[in-house]
Scaffold this motif. Structure first.
Motif, mmCIF file in Angstrom:
data_model
loop_
_atom_site.group_PDB
_atom_site.id
_atom_site.type_symbol
_atom_site.label_atom_id
_atom_site.label_comp_id
_atom_site.label_asym_id
_atom_site.label_seq_id
_atom_site.Cartn_x
_atom_site.Cartn_y
_atom_site.Cartn_z
ATOM 1 N N HIS A 52 0.825 -1.208 0.000
ATOM 2 C CA HIS A 52 0.000 0.000 0.000
ATOM 3 C C HIS A 52 0.862 1.262 0.000
ATOM 4 C CE1 HIS A 52 -3.944 -1.750 0.177
ATOM 5 N NE2 HIS A 52 -3.679 -2.450 1.266
ATOM 6 N N ALA A 53 1.935 1.248 0.772
ATOM 7 C CA ALA A 53 2.823 2.418 0.827
ATOM 8 C C ALA A 53 3.504 2.664 -0.512
ATOM 9 C CB ALA A 53 3.866 2.221 1.935
ATOM 10 N N LYS A 54 3.983 1.604 -1.145
ATOM 11 C CA LYS A 54 4.644 1.759 -2.442
ATOM 12 C C LYS A 54 3.641 2.145 -3.521
ATOM 13 C CE LYS A 54 8.439 -1.422 -1.394
ATOM 14 N NZ LYS A 54 8.913 -2.819 -1.506
ATOM 15 N N GLY A 55 2.416 1.606 -3.422
ATOM 16 C CA GLY A 55 1.381 2.001 -4.371
ATOM 17 C C GLY A 55 1.076 3.482 -4.274
ATOM 18 N N ASP A 56 1.011 3.997 -3.042
ATOM 19 C CA ASP A 56 0.794 5.442 -2.846
ATOM 20 C C ASP A 56 1.959 6.235 -3.415
ATOM 21 O OD1 ASP A 56 -1.584 4.924 -1.570
ATOM 22 O OD2 ASP A 56 -0.756 5.109 0.460
ATOM 23 N N ARG A 57 3.159 5.702 -3.272
ATOM 24 C CA ARG A 57 4.364 6.368 -3.782
ATOM 25 C C ARG A 57 4.287 6.497 -5.305
ATOM 26 N NH1 ARG A 57 9.066 5.914 -0.526
ATOM 27 N NH2 ARG A 57 10.966 6.803 -1.472
ATOM 28 N N ILE A 58 3.898 5.407 -5.974
ATOM 29 C CA ILE A 58 3.751 5.438 -7.435
ATOM 30 C C ILE A 58 2.654 6.411 -7.838
ATOM 31 C CG2 ILE A 58 3.193 4.084 -9.489
ATOM 32 C CD1 ILE A 58 4.199 1.598 -7.926
ATOM 33 N N HIS A 59 1.519 6.324 -7.153
ATOM 34 C CA HIS A 59 0.368 7.163 -7.501
ATOM 35 C C HIS A 59 0.703 8.651 -7.360
ATOM 36 C CE1 HIS A 59 -3.851 7.816 -8.323
ATOM 37 N NE2 HIS A 59 -3.953 8.596 -7.260
ATOM 38 N N THR A 60 1.445 8.992 -6.315
ATOM 39 C CA THR A 60 1.852 10.389 -6.117
ATOM 40 C C THR A 60 2.728 10.872 -7.265
ATOM 41 O OG1 THR A 60 1.728 10.210 -3.705
ATOM 42 C CG2 THR A 60 3.120 11.957 -4.604
ATOM 43 N N ARG A 61 3.703 10.053 -7.645
ATOM 44 C CA ARG A 61 4.589 10.431 -8.748
ATOM 45 C C ARG A 61 3.814 10.551 -10.062
ATOM 46 N NH1 ARG A 61 10.084 9.470 -8.356
ATOM 47 N NH2 ARG A 61 10.103 10.450 -10.417
ATOM 48 N N PHE A 62 2.879 9.650 -10.278
ATOM 49 C CA PHE A 62 2.094 9.709 -11.514
ATOM 50 C C PHE A 62 1.172 10.929 -11.522
ATOM 51 C CE2 PHE A 62 2.151 5.087 -13.316
ATOM 52 C CZ PHE A 62 3.495 5.250 -13.574
ATOM 53 N N ASN A 63 0.611 11.274 -10.383
ATOM 54 C CA ASN A 63 -0.214 12.483 -10.318
ATOM 55 C C ASN A 63 0.605 13.723 -10.635
ATOM 56 O OD1 ASN A 63 -2.870 11.699 -9.790
ATOM 57 N ND2 ASN A 63 -2.476 11.417 -7.599
ATOM 58 N N GLU A 64 1.854 13.730 -10.191
ATOM 59 C CA GLU A 64 2.738 14.859 -10.506
ATOM 60 C C GLU A 64 2.965 14.965 -12.006
ATOM 61 O OE1 GLU A 64 6.217 14.022 -8.237
ATOM 62 O OE2 GLU A 64 5.332 14.620 -6.315
#
Length: 423
Positions: free
Chosen positions: A331-343
């Motif tokens: 879940h933490a790594k998924g949030d990390r990816i999602h944040t970068r993709f949103n950027e």
């Protein structure tokens, strides 16, 4: 000279192998070794792997925990091929799967070993649903992918793959997946209407088969409330619910089963890909105990007893699924990816993102751009594939065990590739 030190001319593949090959066209090199999240070609160049065997390597290449158990088993002359005979390796896997996965989740499932691949698990699920209910029709969903054999292909949406069947694919009816109409039309309106309308031409189905996240379909994520409504609809209408967790199971979305977050309990579940933990072929069809109406040998397969896969699978369950540490990390790594993709989406027009856990996608309005980003990433040392009906999605399936450093490095490569293609 040892095998991995030999030099292979890539013309051997173009000259002798069928034109059906696909991934090697996107990544034109000859690979030789792999460890963790890295794969090396015969020139010595190392690539970061965000493909992970299409989700078959959730714990990375040659994971040392499983490798050690496998080498010990082989060196001790453990049984390799066992059909459905009782073996120590198979028994240990069943005990681990029941104790670590089924029992803690309150799932009273029988375990069937239908054959070595995901499509074998799906075929068994469809056959069992029809046998139990006495009905022929199966409901599937738009943009679904369930396998390449005829039964699985009949419930798959991709027109190119379906065309390869060469015969009509019958006894299956597609319905709109969650948000197929972009929120304009309630997704279940059509489904419920045709079930009730005696003039609709829809035979009462034996089962509904669904992916909670459509991987090959483009990382289309079903909402928890949509899955709950689907489950309730099936219960009211005496229709069996099959969840295909071949790619999204084994922790890909965080929890071991991708349907756990929705709080539903499917009647039948299919697993494959990462269930062996090591990339060895293995598949399971799980179903409620009262649905176990098979007669001995009614559905079988020569390679359903892959004992080395039982060994690595049991070790995986014991090592990674005795607590919730991996789930929290995913879940933490998924949030990390999602944040970068949103950027990236904020910075560049024409792209959006969607996903769950460590199944994430970057969606391009101009479909061809996704393939160009994937190609650029490969040149920079990253393996990442595309998916969706027009290959418009850059699809991430990194190993769940990838380090944050490698994850960030791969995301940097994707960001640079996006800038190169559309910046």
């Amino acid at each position: 000279m040892q095998l991995l030190d030999q030099s292979i001319d890539d013309s051997v593949f173009t000259k002798h192998e069928s034109e059906v090959r696909s991934y090697c066209r996107s990544w034109p090199t000859v690979f030789t070794r792999a460890s963790g999240s890295h794969i090396t070609d015969q020139t010595g160049r190392q690539y970061l792997d965000f493909f992970a065997g299409a989700g078959s390597l959730n714990y990375g290449h040659n994971n040392p925990v499983m490798k050690s158990a496998l080498l010990d088993y082989i060196s001790d002359d453990g049984i390799t091929h066992g059909l459905d005979m009782a073996t120590v390796a198979k028994g240990a896997f069943i005990e681990a799967f029941h104790g670590k996965i089924l029992q803690p989740r309150g799932l009273d499932y029988k375990i069937q070993f239908p054959g070595p691949t995901g499509t074998n698990a799906v075929e068994a699920a469809l056959k069992l649903a029809r046998k139990v209910t006495g009905r022929e029709s199966i409901i599937s969903f738009t943009n679904a992918f369930h396998g390449m054999t005829l039964g699985s292909l009949s419930v798959t949406g991709n027109s190119m793959k379906r065309a390869g069947a060469g015969i009509p694919l019958v006894h299956a009816t597609p319905m709109p997946f969650d948000n197929y109409f972009g929120g304009v039309v309630e997704d279940f309106q059509w489904f419920e209407r045709v079930l009730d309308d005696s003039g609709s031409g829809l035979n009462r189905p034996a089962a509904v088969i669904v992916e909670t996240v459509q991987g090959e379909g483009g990382i289309n994520v079903a909402r928890a409330e949509w899955l709950q409504a689907l489950s309730e609809l099936c219960q009211r209408r005496d229709i069996l619910l099959i969840v295909d967790d071949v790619q999204m199971g084994c922790g890909r979305t965080g929890e071991f089963f991708s349907f756990e977050a929705a709080g539903i309990k499917p009647d039948i579940v299919t697993l494959s890909k990462s269930i062996s933990g090591y990339g060895l072929p293995l598949a399971l069809t799980l179903f409620r105990s009262d649905l176990d109406v098979w007669t001995p040998g009614e559905h079988n397969g020569t390679f359903r007893g892959n004992n080395p896969a039982f060994v690595t699978g049991a070790k995986t369950l014991e090592h990674y699924w005795s607590d919730d540490a991996l789930t929290r990390d995913v879940h933490a790594k998924g949030d990390r990816i999602h944040t970068r993709f949103n950027e990236l989406c904020d910075k560049f027009s024409g792209i959006s993102t969607r996903g769950r856990g460590m199944a994430q996608g970057l969606v391009f309005e101009e479909a061809a751009a996704a393939g160009k980003v994937s190609a650029s990433a490969f040149e920079a040392g990253l393996l990442v594939e595309t998916s969706g009906p027009s290959d418009e999605v850059v699809k991430l399936l990194p190993a769940l065990t990838i380090s944050n450093e490698d994850l960030d490095r791969g995301l940097d490569i994707i960001a640079d590739s996006v800038k190169e293609v559309i910046g």
